[in-house]
Motif scaffolding. Structure first.
Motif, mmCIF file in Angstrom:
data_model
loop_
_atom_site.group_PDB
_atom_site.id
_atom_site.type_symbol
_atom_site.label_atom_id
_atom_site.label_comp_id
_atom_site.label_asym_id
_atom_site.label_seq_id
_atom_site.Cartn_x
_atom_site.Cartn_y
_atom_site.Cartn_z
ATOM 1 N N TYR A 117 -37.849 16.544 25.587
ATOM 2 C CA TYR A 117 -37.260 15.473 24.765
ATOM 3 C C TYR A 117 -36.186 14.753 25.565
ATOM 4 C CZ TYR A 117 -39.334 17.758 20.673
ATOM 5 O OH TYR A 117 -40.190 18.303 19.769
ATOM 6 N N LEU B 141 -35.982 8.824 30.313
ATOM 7 C CA LEU B 141 -36.923 7.856 30.894
ATOM 8 C C LEU B 141 -36.939 6.543 30.123
ATOM 9 C CD1 LEU B 141 -39.899 10.153 31.846
ATOM 10 C CD2 LEU B 141 -38.777 8.535 33.378
ATOM 11 N N LEU B 142 -36.572 6.606 28.849
ATOM 12 C CA LEU B 142 -36.485 5.367 28.065
ATOM 13 C C LEU B 142 -35.159 4.655 28.334
ATOM 14 C CD1 LEU B 142 -38.055 6.580 24.709
ATOM 15 C CD2 LEU B 142 -38.947 4.780 26.169
ATOM 16 N N GLN C 295 -25.988 8.696 25.010
ATOM 17 C CA GLN C 295 -27.107 8.439 24.100
ATOM 18 C C GLN C 295 -27.999 9.669 23.966
ATOM 19 O OE1 GLN C 295 -28.475 4.849 26.060
ATOM 20 N NE2 GLN C 295 -28.040 3.657 24.222
ATOM 21 N N HIS D 137 -35.925 -3.480 30.807
ATOM 22 C CA HIS D 137 -36.443 -2.128 30.938
ATOM 23 C C HIS D 137 -37.457 -2.120 32.061
ATOM 24 C CE1 HIS D 137 -36.962 1.916 29.432
ATOM 25 N NE2 HIS D 137 -38.262 1.779 29.576
ATOM 26 N N LEU E 43 -39.162 0.867 33.890
ATOM 27 C CA LEU E 43 -40.278 1.778 34.056
ATOM 28 C C LEU E 43 -40.535 2.576 32.783
ATOM 29 C CD1 LEU E 43 -41.690 3.247 36.890
ATOM 30 C CD2 LEU E 43 -40.534 5.100 35.729
ATOM 31 N N TYR F 122 -42.924 5.763 31.206
ATOM 32 C CA TYR F 122 -43.656 6.917 31.719
ATOM 33 C C TYR F 122 -44.217 7.660 30.516
ATOM 34 C CZ TYR F 122 -44.454 10.627 35.249
ATOM 35 O OH TYR F 122 -45.006 11.533 36.117
ATOM 36 N N LEU G 204 -42.434 12.859 20.839
ATOM 37 C CA LEU G 204 -41.796 12.265 19.659
ATOM 38 C C LEU G 204 -40.746 13.244 19.142
ATOM 39 C CD1 LEU G 204 -44.946 10.938 17.765
ATOM 40 C CD2 LEU G 204 -43.458 9.705 19.341
ATOM 41 N N LEU G 205 -39.627 12.700 18.679
ATOM 42 C CA LEU G 205 -38.575 13.570 18.162
ATOM 43 C C LEU G 205 -38.954 14.009 16.744
ATOM 44 C CD1 LEU G 205 -35.575 11.461 19.452
ATOM 45 C CD2 LEU G 205 -36.546 13.516 20.481
ATOM 46 N N ARG H 42 -37.359 12.523 13.519
ATOM 47 C CA ARG H 42 -37.409 11.095 13.248
ATOM 48 C C ARG H 42 -38.751 10.726 12.647
ATOM 49 N NH1 ARG H 42 -34.411 6.981 16.680
ATOM 50 N NH2 ARG H 42 -32.430 7.997 17.112
ATOM 51 N N VAL I 22 -37.070 4.045 19.110
ATOM 52 C CA VAL I 22 -35.965 4.719 19.806
ATOM 53 C C VAL I 22 -35.639 4.054 21.149
ATOM 54 C CG1 VAL I 22 -37.290 6.528 20.990
ATOM 55 C CG2 VAL I 22 -34.955 6.983 20.282
ATOM 56 N N GLY I 23 -36.667 3.577 21.847
ATOM 57 C CA GLY I 23 -36.414 2.923 23.134
ATOM 58 C C GLY I 23 -35.629 1.629 22.953
ATOM 59 N N GLU J 155 -33.686 0.998 20.481
ATOM 60 C CA GLU J 155 -32.356 1.435 20.051
ATOM 61 C C GLU J 155 -31.494 1.722 21.283
ATOM 62 O OE1 GLU J 155 -32.834 4.444 17.018
ATOM 63 O OE2 GLU J 155 -30.921 5.344 17.599
ATOM 64 N N ILE J 156 -32.089 2.414 22.253
ATOM 65 C CA ILE J 156 -31.371 2.740 23.484
ATOM 66 C C ILE J 156 -30.977 1.463 24.224
ATOM 67 C CG2 ILE J 156 -31.687 3.742 25.794
ATOM 68 C CD1 ILE J 156 -33.398 5.935 24.365
ATOM 69 N N MET J 157 -31.874 0.454 24.175
ATOM 70 C CA MET J 157 -31.570 -0.809 24.843
ATOM 71 C C MET J 157 -30.502 -1.607 24.114
ATOM 72 S SD MET J 157 -35.496 -1.851 25.704
ATOM 73 C CE MET J 157 -35.172 -3.558 26.124
ATOM 74 N N ARG K 203 -44.049 3.496 21.745
ATOM 75 C CA ARG K 203 -42.610 3.694 21.916
ATOM 76 C C ARG K 203 -42.194 3.205 23.308
ATOM 77 N NH1 ARG K 203 -40.080 9.724 22.110
ATOM 78 N NH2 ARG K 203 -41.179 9.791 24.091
ATOM 79 N N THR K 204 -43.063 3.494 24.301
ATOM 80 C CA THR K 204 -42.772 3.051 25.664
ATOM 81 C C THR K 204 -43.057 1.558 25.828
ATOM 82 O OG1 THR K 204 -43.199 5.223 26.582
ATOM 83 C CG2 THR K 204 -43.453 3.363 28.074
ATOM 84 N N CYS L 289 -40.626 -1.289 24.678
ATOM 85 C CA CYS L 289 -39.486 -1.641 25.540
ATOM 86 C C CYS L 289 -39.870 -2.706 26.567
ATOM 87 C CB CYS L 289 -38.983 -0.418 26.283
ATOM 88 S SG CYS L 289 -38.346 0.847 25.225
#
Lengths: 258, 276
Positions: free
Chosen positions: A153, A159-160, A166, B85, B87, B89, B96-97, B100, B108-109, B111-113, B156-157, B160
């Motif tokens: 995880y 990687l994201l 975070q 963003h 790369l 992978y 997946l979490l 969630r 989630v990606g 969100e991170i951005m 999800r990938t 981004c």
């Protein structure tokens, strides 16, 4: 298989038969003046004790609940902090692990007199007794929880593009929270236990104290009344905790629910 | 046919050698890999099990560090300077979490951005619709099938909007029908976005169906054995492409090369066991 309504009906039947039998045996066949009345009280006498002493009982209940709640909150907070710390820092873990085990091995009732010597008859010694019961439950749960976080995880979230902060907020915190709530039912029960045990060791108020006083005065009705009260409180709190747990951990597959 | 021949290289892998230390002495895993991938290309990598395909992906993604004496060569990726963003992978095991919901996982990606939540919701919704997961927004991963989870894992990938996507056997754990559905989905998604994709698989069919080029790696120590251009026009259909003459030619050719390597490495393995 009987349906739920039937089960409920049968349960009430069992309870009713028990109470009526108890009342008939103690009120009818055992004379109120006989020494056996001292042991068994009776449902009506217990209700009587509630009627006469409800102010005292309510005040004591509030005291005990406040102590237990303070113990629950402080035990959870410290348990989480130290649990996370130990899971993250191997050195701490390896050095302190035997000490923690040793302290945790001491039966909590045996610890209570010392706490009273240190902190006196007031609430603080009870809060500490309650804390000492809750802390280890939460500590071990959170420790295991942080250790069990799947490194995949963390890798995937990194990687994201996630920063360390975070990763903590997206992966670590939710995992830890889930373990706290998985431990909630046990820690609620333990917080109450700690408070009562603390009151046994020396107090001026609270349900544990009232229990000892009533015992000394041979007020069996009052002793039963307090036990019934504790039972109701215990059932209410644990089922509340169970509900919170179910709601917050609904993402877990049903088979895993503890 | 190949319209992007004039484009500059997006990923350039040059003379890459990698040696792992082991108890029986250093083991050479990669032995001089040279590969250039154009912007917008879909390249699949195939080779015998354990030949170092995944290792190569880890090198490209720079998720694993290697000591200077183990690694030689260069891997360059020409990033656009303004990309949010870079790369993505995707691995075989979805990550997946579990706490969630589907939509929170897909988002989630973003969100991170740091995308604001109202914008994020709209994007997540559109991705969920595109891959046929509508109606499951509030589901948790434990209640979803492997195919649904991998769809969510992929979007999800992709949500981004990465410049380069690496995929390491993403469909390896799925049953044949689900796999076909997801292959078609990936083809369509790629056709719409023209993201550069490097896709590792051990399934010859899959490598031809998806790739504009198929890179065949040899057994360990791995070199690039041959590169096949797959002349099946896009947008492809996984069903029609299977019966295209170009597919059958490539299939025959790749198997011919692969067969020798597989037999050789199996012989080697059994010989090694016989000695032990």
């Amino acid at each position: 298989m009987k349906d739920n309504a039937t089960i409920h009906f049968l349960r009430f039947g069992v309870l009713g038969a028990f109470l009526i039998g108890w009342e008939l045996l103690t009120g009818g066949w055992i004379k109120a003046t006989s020494p056996t009345a001292l042991y068994f009280s009776s449902p009506l006498k217990i209700i009587g004790a509630f009627q006469h002493e409800y102010v005292v009982l309510f005040t004591d209940l509030v005291v005990t609940l406040v102590e237990a709640f303070a113990g629950l909150v402080s035990g959870t907070i410290t348990g989480v902090l130290i649990g996370v710390l130990f899971a993250r820092y191997r050195l701490l873990d390896r050095v302190f692990e035997p000490f923690f085990q040793a302290v945790n091995a001491v039966p909590r009732p045996a610890l209570a007199p010392l706490l009273v010597i240190w902190f006196g008859l007031g609430m603080s010694s009870k809060i500490l007794a309650s804390w000492s019961a809750v802390f280890f439950v939460v500590f071990y749960n959170v420790y295991a929880g942080v250790k069990a976080i799947d490194p995949d995880y963390i890798r995937a979230i990194r990687l994201l593009g996630a920063s360390s902060g975070q990763i903590v907020s997206i992966v670590v915190v939710p995992s830890v929270v889930s373990w706290i709530f998985a431990a909630l039912r046990v820690s609620v029960a333990f917080s109450l236990l700690g408070a009562i045990v603390g009151e046994f060791a020396g107090a001026t108020e609270g349900l544990g104290y009232r229990l000892l006083v009533s015992e000394g005065l041979l007020q069996t009705d009052m002793v039963y009344a307090i036990l019934v009260l504790l039972m109701v409180v215990g059932v209410t709190l644990t089922s509340l905790a169970q509900r919170v747990e179910k709601r917050l951990l609904r993402w877990r597959p049903p088979a895993v629910s503890i | 046919m190949n319209s992007n021949l004039s484009q500059p290289d997006k990923i350039r892998i040059q003379r890459v050698r990698l040696t792992f230390p082991s108890e029986a002495g250093p083991v050479r895993v990669l032995d001089g890999i040279d590969l250039a991938i154009k912007e917008g290309e879909f390249v699949t990598v195939i080779g015998p099990s354990g030949c170092g395909k995944s290792t190569l992906m880890n090198l490209v993604s720079k998720t694993v560090e290697h000591a200077a004496d183990q690694f030689e060569g260069t891997i360059d990726i020409a990033w656009r300077s303004n990309a949010a963003h870079r790369l993505g992978y995707v691995l075989q095991k979805d990550t997946l979490l579990p706490w969630r919901t589907l939509e929170a996982n897909v988002g989630v990606g973003l969100e991170i951005m740091g995308m604001p939540s109202h914008e994020r919701e709209a994007q997540v919704q559109s991705w969920i619709h595109r891959v046929g997961l509508a109606g499951f927004e509030k589901s948790y991963p434990f209640a979803m099938s492997g195919g649904m989870r991998q769809r969510a894992n992929i979007i999800r990938t992709l949500a981004c909007n990465p410049e380069v996507v690496l995929m390491d056997e993403p469909f390896g754990a799925l049953d044949a029908q689900t796999r076909m559905t997801l292959q078609q989905l990936l083809i369509d998604l790629w056709h719409a976005a023209k993201t550069t994709i490097l896709f590792v698989t051990h399934d010859v069919e899959e490598s031809i169906l998806l790739g504009n080029r198929v890179v065949l790696m040899s057994r360990r120590p791995a070199k690039i054995h041959r590169v096949f251009d797959i002349d099946i026009p896009h947008p492809r259909s996984v069903i029609d492409a299977r019966v295209a003459p170009a597919f059958q030619d490539a299939y025959r050719e790749i198997w011919k090369e692969l067969k020798g390597d597989i037999e050789l490495s199996q012989l080697k393995n059994s010989a090694a066991k016989g000695i032990a």
